[in-house]
Design a protein around this motif. Sequence first.
Motif, PDB file in Angstrom:
ATOM      1  N   LEU A  63     -34.392  -5.410 -30.006  1.00 11.06           N
ATOM      2  CA  LEU A  63     -33.057  -5.329 -29.472  1.00 11.06           C
ATOM      3  C   LEU A  63     -32.454  -3.740 -29.851  1.00 11.06           C
ATOM      4  N   TYR A  64     -31.571  -2.746 -29.109  1.00 18.55           N
ATOM      5  CA  TYR A  64     -31.502  -1.672 -29.343  1.00 18.55           C
ATOM      6  C   TYR A  64     -29.798  -1.539 -29.057  1.00 18.55           C
ATOM      7  N   CYS A  65     -29.059  -0.805 -30.122  1.00 17.92           N
ATOM      8  CA  CYS A  65     -27.977  -0.538 -30.037  1.00 17.92           C
ATOM      9  C   CYS A  65     -27.741   1.063 -29.713  1.00 17.92           C
ATOM     10  N   THR A  66     -27.200   1.221 -28.509  1.00 19.15           N
ATOM     11  CA  THR A  66     -27.101   2.799 -28.038  1.00 19.15           C
ATOM     12  C   THR A  66     -25.808   3.415 -28.923  1.00 19.15           C
ATOM     13  N   GLY A  67     -24.825   2.754 -29.296  1.00 18.48           N
ATOM     14  CA  GLY A  67     -23.994   3.051 -30.206  1.00 18.48           C
ATOM     15  C   GLY A  67     -24.435   3.869 -31.424  1.00 18.48           C
ATOM     16  N   CYS A  68     -25.368   3.304 -31.903  1.00 18.89           N
ATOM     17  CA  CYS A  68     -25.890   3.530 -33.401  1.00 18.89           C
ATOM     18  C   CYS A  68     -27.243   4.494 -33.099  1.00 18.89           C
ATOM     19  N   GLU A  69     -27.804   4.207 -31.623  1.00 16.44           N
ATOM     20  CA  GLU A  69     -28.996   4.522 -31.784  1.00 16.44           C
ATOM     21  C   GLU A  69     -30.051   4.209 -32.503  1.00 16.44           C
ATOM     22  N   GLN A  70     -29.986   2.782 -32.776  1.00 16.19           N
ATOM     23  CA  GLN A  70     -30.900   2.130 -33.783  1.00 16.19           C
ATOM     24  C   GLN A  70     -31.300   0.803 -33.399  1.00 16.19           C
ATOM     25  N   PHE A  71     -32.444   0.503 -33.568  1.00 11.08           N
ATOM     26  CA  PHE A  71     -32.829  -0.822 -33.533  1.00 11.08           C
ATOM     27  C   PHE A  71     -32.132  -1.812 -34.360  1.00 11.08           C
ATOM     28  N   LYS A  72     -31.941  -3.077 -33.808  1.00 11.32           N
ATOM     29  CA  LYS A  72     -31.274  -4.285 -34.529  1.00 11.32           C
ATOM     30  C   LYS A  72     -32.054  -5.454 -34.763  1.00 11.32           C
ATOM     31  N   LYS A  73     -31.907  -5.893 -35.751  1.00 19.45           N
ATOM     32  CA  LYS A  73     -32.316  -7.246 -35.831  1.00 19.45           C
ATOM     33  C   LYS A  73     -31.462  -8.481 -35.603  1.00 19.45           C
ATOM     34  N   PRO A  74     -31.775  -9.604 -35.047  1.00 24.82           N
ATOM     35  CA  PRO A  74     -30.718 -10.614 -34.602  1.00 24.82           C
ATOM     36  C   PRO A  74     -29.546 -10.671 -35.890  1.00 24.82           C
ATOM     37  N   SER A  75     -30.081 -10.523 -37.136  1.00 26.97           N
ATOM     38  CA  SER A  75     -29.139 -10.941 -38.258  1.00 26.97           C
ATOM     39  C   SER A  75     -28.095  -9.919 -38.350  1.00 26.97           C
ATOM     40  N   ASP A  76     -28.381  -8.631 -37.709  1.00 32.61           N
ATOM     41  CA  ASP A  76     -27.480  -7.493 -37.757  1.00 32.61           C
ATOM     42  C   ASP A  76     -26.300  -7.597 -36.810  1.00 32.61           C
ATOM     43  N   LEU A  77     -26.162  -8.553 -35.916  1.00 33.53           N
ATOM     44  CA  LEU A  77     -25.470  -8.891 -34.876  1.00 33.53           C
ATOM     45  C   LEU A  77     -24.403  -9.748 -35.010  1.00 33.53           C
ATOM     46  N   ASN A  78     -23.063  -9.726 -34.405  1.00 29.42           N
ATOM     47  CA  ASN A  78     -22.111 -10.472 -34.596  1.00 29.42           C
ATOM     48  C   ASN A  78     -22.092 -11.880 -33.497  1.00 29.42           C
TER      49      ASN A  78
END
Length: 508
Positions: free
Chosen positions: A123-138
């Motif tokens: 997963l990727y968040c363009t807001g942070c321009e960073q890859f995310k782990k599922p545990s990083d998400l709300n």
Amino acid sequence: MKSYVTTPIYYVNGSPHIGHAHTSVMADILMRNRAALGYDCKLTTGCDEHGQKNQEAAEKAGLEPAEYLRQRSGEFQRVFDMLDVNYDFFVHTSRPFHKEQVARAEAKLYDAGLIIQKQYRGLYCTGCEQFKKPSDLNDENRCQDHPNIDVEELDELNYFLRIEPYRQRLLQHIEDNPGFVKPAKYVKELKQMLEEPLEDLCISRPKRRVSLGVELPFDTDYVTYVWFDALINYLTNLGWPEEDYQPWWSTVEHLIGKDILKTHGVYWPIMLMAMEETLPRQLSVHGHWVGAGGLKMSKTLGNVVDPVEVVDQLGADALRYYMARNMRTDSDSQISIDLIRQAYNSELGNKLGNLLSRAGKFTSSKYDGCVTEPGALQPEDEALRAEVLAAAQGFAKHFEMSDIPTLVRQLVDACDQLNEYFAAQAPWGLIKDPATEERCRTVLYVTLDCLRLVLESFRQIIPTSADRALAMLGTEFDDNTVWAPQLSALKAGAPLGEIETLFPRITE
Ligand code: ME8
């Protein structure tokens, strides 16, 4: 002695906001403090001009990226100029020298076998321009910092830097250097980030998805990941690796908001280790501004504070003062144009500007506009002077970003004492009787001399207003000498300047 202070370089996908203004103004305040102590200073701020979200913003604006970047970065620079941020270098990551050095660093890491290629699914968040782990998400599967943006699912072949082999060394560095991250609260957060093994850091983006970036020297189908490119600005600003960057680099202090602690506290030191460079001397972290009532600022809620609007309505120093006085270290801090206006009127206006106006005008009209000759000082004069001197001395020491609000409050408290003193001594009564006229001169002298010392300290926070006020007191400031707060530096008999209203009252 040298001091190199940096701010983050800001994404240009929108106009500069209050958070951008904050870090750059705090950096400017630190630099003015260091300069007053005789340091040779360098301050850099600027714009992060690459990456997916800038690219998308240019497309949305219907502009060629180069033109878009020119316009937006110009806007940031104008806002920092407007706020009296005295930067030595304004960063543009699209600058050819920077791009060449980023590519050179990558080639070196690649040749050393530290960069590998592999498939990435995630997963990727363009807001942070960073890859995310599922545990990083709300709960809605969105990034905590960007709850309005959907994360994207990516499945791509990319290049990676292995960072796990450096984790223990970084933990040891943090242990051995208690001042590496300040304030201490963020050391704890950083250590938590380093508790688990680190995933490889993806340092590339395929050009078919993102073209705005530095081309990888070993694969022209890719550009460099925006963070990898952006962090290196802290070195290229010094002419690294060609020029004599080390004397500045060894003093570097990065100011950052808490949102980018991981990139600066984990990725950047590890990139430096991989590049065989020394680690930054210090990371200074601040919290976030939120709207009044603790609400996150958002266009929908209409509580976004626009720095340009604040400057137009209340002046740059009203904003600088509010930010310096009110940023908390323990939690987020509230800001709104009403709160800034209140602080401007009730603190800068009532406590500082009015007293200067009253004592200055009284001296002008009753004593031909010249500083009065004081008589013998009384215990109440000495007590006041000691308090003002103590508040000023805080500005004659090397302070940290997190010290700024306390130091400003001490100055404001000293202004309260000065107002109480002036009201209690009531020079307008003393002047009427020849037996107390000398006491009147003493009170005026002590008041104006203490104000001078308060203003000399305030030069580090609200430089334009402080210099205007010092000119009203007929004093000039020599920036080439080391500042040492002194009492009785105002010369009796010296003419005052014209006394004007320093902070005219502003109602809505
Ligand atoms: O992260 N309160 O850029 P960015 C206080 N390009 N400060 C705030 C804030 C708030 N509400 N919001 C933002 C990036 N900031 C990268 C940085 S550096 C090599 C690359 C400030 O435009 C704060 O300093 O998102 C935060 O860290 C920074 O703006 C993020 O700016």
